[in-house]
Design an enzyme around this catalytic site. Structure first.
Site, PDB file in Angstrom:
ATOM      1  N   ASP A  37      40.692  37.124  42.237  1.00 31.16           N
ATOM      2  CA  ASP A  37      40.359  37.254  42.862  1.00 31.16           C
ATOM      3  C   ASP A  37      38.815  38.017  42.135  1.00 31.16           C
ATOM      4  O   ASP A  37      38.917  38.219  40.835  1.00 31.16           O
ATOM      5  CB  ASP A  37      40.794  38.797  43.165  1.00 31.16           C
ATOM      6  CG  ASP A  37      41.493  39.509  42.297  1.00 31.16           C
ATOM      7  OD1 ASP A  37      40.964  40.987  42.133  1.00 31.16           O
ATOM      8  OD2 ASP A  37      42.506  39.502  41.298  1.00 31.16           O
ATOM      9  N   ASP A 128      42.755  48.087  48.460  1.00 33.74           N
ATOM     10  CA  ASP A 128      42.975  48.284  47.306  1.00 33.74           C
ATOM     11  C   ASP A 128      42.922  49.407  46.930  1.00 33.74           C
ATOM     12  O   ASP A 128      41.942  50.353  46.955  1.00 33.74           O
ATOM     13  CB  ASP A 128      41.507  47.655  46.513  1.00 33.74           C
ATOM     14  CG  ASP A 128      41.249  47.404  45.057  1.00 33.74           C
ATOM     15  OD1 ASP A 128      42.625  47.993  44.415  1.00 33.74           O
ATOM     16  OD2 ASP A 128      40.926  46.803  44.509  1.00 33.74           O
ATOM     17  N   GLU A 130      44.095  52.446  43.851  1.00 36.34           N
ATOM     18  CA  GLU A 130      44.225  52.286  42.670  1.00 36.34           C
ATOM     19  C   GLU A 130      43.062  53.608  42.453  1.00 36.34           C
ATOM     20  O   GLU A 130      43.141  53.938  40.600  1.00 36.34           O
ATOM     21  CB  GLU A 130      43.666  51.328  41.833  1.00 36.34           C
ATOM     22  CG  GLU A 130      42.358  50.394  41.819  1.00 36.34           C
ATOM     23  CD  GLU A 130      42.018  49.376  41.616  1.00 36.34           C
ATOM     24  OE1 GLU A 130      41.986  49.536  39.946  1.00 36.34           O
ATOM     25  OE2 GLU A 130      41.834  48.236  42.654  1.00 36.34           O
TER      26      GLU A 130
END
Length: 246
Positions: A37, A128, A130
């Site tokens: 990625d 995503d 985080e």
């Protein structure tokens, strides 16, 4: 995005697509489908990724950062998307969440940038997650529900959640409210299996390292494997009838 910049990048990438790359120590081949990625960080000194070299090394997919928050678009997203398709690399794309900002406009920015996530060689969209953005666990859980609902409505596919175990345990209070979404887990512990947060029966993608070396990509990159949890990878990535699953 600087239009002149990405057009020039595409032109350079077309040359790179047929050029040999320098010697790079590849990641050890995986029996399961694997792939890096990438974000702008993997474009060292502005160089494009040689996606043909990535595919030749045995990697069937890659995850590419598309957007972040409400104002950032990866300047290499368009050339990466084009060159991945020419190389036969299945495309996953992700939005880096900024929960201090409202979720629905972020989902809209991402969906508009990726121009659909339902074509040939497209994996489902990815959130995503985080960074807590200063929200309490309860507020972050609500934010995540809102983002995922908006994203699914905009793309027509069930999103994937990317996170890591300690973040989920703390920032999300180990919530089990999202187990209908495929899990992409980051766990660099070196164990035989990754740690799976509460409620999920298994993982779909596992980010095994952030220090991988992949031919065609300058510098270190994250590397991931697919578990088979969503069935045949070719169908999951809309590859059936194009390049097969090998």
């Amino acid at each position: 995005m600087d239009t002149k910049r990405w057009k020039a990048a595409v032109r350079r990438g077309c040359v790179m697509a047929v050029a040999a790359v320098g010697a790079v120590v590849p990641v050890v081949a995986q029996a399961a489908p694997s792939g890096p990625d990438v974000s702008s960080w993997q474009h060292v000194d502005g160089r494009l990724i040689d996606w043909h070299a990535v595919r030749a090394a045995g990697h069937q997919f890659a995850m590419v950062k598309a957007t972040e928050g409400l104002h950032y678009v990866n300047p290499y997203f368009v050339p990466d998307s084009i060159l991945m398709r020419t190389a036969g690399v299945a495309r996953g794309t992700y939005h880096y969440a900024r929960p201090e900002l409202p979720p629905e406009p972020q989902a809209a920015l991402y969906a508009a940038t990726v121009l659909g996530q339902n074509g040939p060689l497209d994996l489902p969209p990815v959130l995503d997650l985080e960074a807590p953005g200063g929200l309490s666990p309860a507020a972050l859980v609500e934010w995540t529900h809102r983002y995922l609902n908006a994203l699914q409505a905009l793309t027509g596919r069930t999103p994937i959640i990317y996170t890591y175990p300690n973040f989920w345990k703390t920032a999300m209070a180990d919530s089990n409210a999202f187990t209908r979404y495929p899990l992409w887990i980051a766990d660099y512990s070196g164990n035989e299996h990754p740690e799976v947060p509460a409620g999920w029966p298994t993982w779909t993608f596992w980010q095994t390292t952030d220090r991988g070396s992949v031919p065609g990509i300058g510098g270190a990159t994250d590397v991931n494997v697919y578990s088979g949890a969503q069935g045949d990878f070719a169908r999951f990535a809309n590859m059936s009838g194009l390049f097969g699953s090998s």
